[in-house]
Design a protein around this motif. Structure first.
Motif, short mmCIF file in Angstrom:
data_model
loop_
_atom_site.label_atom_id
_atom_site.label_comp_id
_atom_site.label_asym_id
_atom_site.label_seq_id
_atom_site.Cartn_x
_atom_site.Cartn_y
_atom_site.Cartn_z
N ARG A 189 2.51 -7.19 2.65
CA ARG A 189 1.38 -6.37 3.05
C ARG A 189 1.56 -4.93 2.59
O ARG A 189 0.60 -4.28 2.15
CB ARG A 189 1.19 -6.42 4.57
N MET A 190 2.78 -4.40 2.69
CA MET A 190 3.03 -3.04 2.23
C MET A 190 2.76 -2.91 0.74
O MET A 190 2.21 -1.91 0.27
CB MET A 190 4.46 -2.62 2.55
N PRO A 194 -1.28 -0.92 0.60
CA PRO A 194 -0.57 0.31 0.95
C PRO A 194 -1.32 1.20 1.93
O PRO A 194 -0.70 1.85 2.78
CB PRO A 194 -0.35 1.00 -0.40
N GLU A 195 -2.64 1.23 1.85
CA GLU A 195 -3.39 2.09 2.75
C GLU A 195 -3.30 1.59 4.18
O GLU A 195 -3.21 2.37 5.14
CB GLU A 195 -4.85 2.20 2.31
N MET A 214 8.72 5.43 1.78
CA MET A 214 8.90 4.05 2.24
C MET A 214 8.10 3.09 1.36
O MET A 214 8.60 2.02 0.97
CB MET A 214 8.48 3.93 3.70
N LEU A 215 6.87 3.45 1.04
CA LEU A 215 6.04 2.59 0.20
C LEU A 215 6.62 2.48 -1.21
O LEU A 215 6.63 1.41 -1.82
CB LEU A 215 4.61 3.12 0.15
N HIS A 216 7.12 3.60 -1.72
CA HIS A 216 7.70 3.60 -3.06
C HIS A 216 8.96 2.74 -3.12
O HIS A 216 9.26 2.14 -4.16
CB HIS A 216 8.04 5.03 -3.48
N ALA A 217 9.68 2.66 -1.99
CA ALA A 217 10.92 1.90 -1.96
C ALA A 217 10.72 0.43 -1.60
O ALA A 217 11.69 -0.34 -1.56
CB ALA A 217 11.89 2.54 -0.97
N THR A 218 9.47 0.01 -1.34
CA THR A 218 9.22 -1.39 -1.01
C THR A 218 9.71 -2.28 -2.13
O THR A 218 9.30 -2.12 -3.29
CB THR A 218 7.72 -1.63 -0.78
#
Length: 260
Positions: A189-190, A194-195, A214-218
């Motif tokens: 889901r992330m 992302p939104e 956090m999103l960049h590191a998913t």
């Protein structure tokens, strides 16, 4: 998740994580994958394994006191670290070695985890340290210098892993598998929405910059990346540290992962 209770606590250092696993006070820890290469050489059970990779990479910035602008400025410096021979410091030691700065040319001072290192460097202790979000941005906002990032030097540097003792894996596998199944759904889901992830994380008190990190590191997958682990072994060899001979198969156990 129904029928599963997760109790989480913050550890002040990688040594504290090691002791918590050895004493069975903790079932699993989220930690730098390099730590396992060191832990399996220490007196003790020597059965630590990585069961999942929870970040694509761990963003790490070398932050220095004013006047320390480039890696070459760290010759003769006191570097604040979690532990001198394992964890993120191995990447920093390799970065310095690439600049021709050997271990005799600096001092490593153990002060603990990222929060402890941030507090120490901002208060004027030491000359430089490695920090991740949000502590790197906080340190820079306080007037400290950005020297370099681990990712600039080593793009394949892996994120933190979920680590357990192999001897406990049989007992832990049912609960661990259930938790990792839920984590995989959250990862998807992330990555795909992302939104929606931003809207879910913001009310929990995370700043916009931390949510972005956090999103960049998913990760693309919870499966530990072979290239990242092989890089960690190469960095250990570059620094002359033991544990560089460990293979991916010796370090990783994916049996608890969905599809494992």
């Amino acid at each position: 998740m129904a029928g599963l209770t997760l109790l989480a606590e913050r550890n002040p250092s990688s040594d504290a994580q090691f002791e918590a696993l050895v004493s069975d006070r903790t079932d699993a820890v989220v930690t730098a994958i390099d730590n396992v290469m060191d832990w399996n050489r220490r007196p003790g059970p020597r059965d630590f394994c990585v069961v999942a990779q929870l970040e694509r990479t761990t963003p790490l910035t070398v932050v220095g006191q004013r006047g320390r602008a480039v890696l070459g400025d760290l010759r003769g410096a006191t570097l604040l670290v979690d532990a001198p021979g394992n964890g993120f410091v191995v990447a920093l030691r390799a970065m310095l070695a690439d600049e021709g700065i050997g271990p005799e040319a600096y001092v490593l001072e153990s002060v603990g985890g990222v929060q402890e290192r941030h507090h120490a460097i901002v208060s004027g202790r030491g000359d430089a340290t490695l920090l991740g979000p949000p502590f790197d941005a906080m340190a820079l906002a306080s007037g400290l210098s950005r020297i370099a990032t681990v990712q600039e030097c080593y793009p394949a540097f892996p994120g933190q892993g979920l680590v357990v003792r192999a001897g406990a894996l049989g007992r832990l596998r049912p609960a661990l598998s259930a938790w990792l199944h839920g984590l995989e759904k959250a990862r998807q889901r992330m990555a795909g929405e992302p939104e929606a992830a931003r809207q879910a994380l913001a009310p929990a008190g995370f700043s916009a910059s931390v949510v972005d990190a956090m999103l960049h590191a998913t990760p693309d997958s919870l499966w530990p990346a072979r290239a990242g682990i092989e890089l960690l072994a190469a960095l250990r060899r570059r620094c002359g540290l033991p544990g560089a001979d460990i293979t991916y198969e010796q370090l990783v156990d994916t049996s608890a992962l969905p599809g494992g």
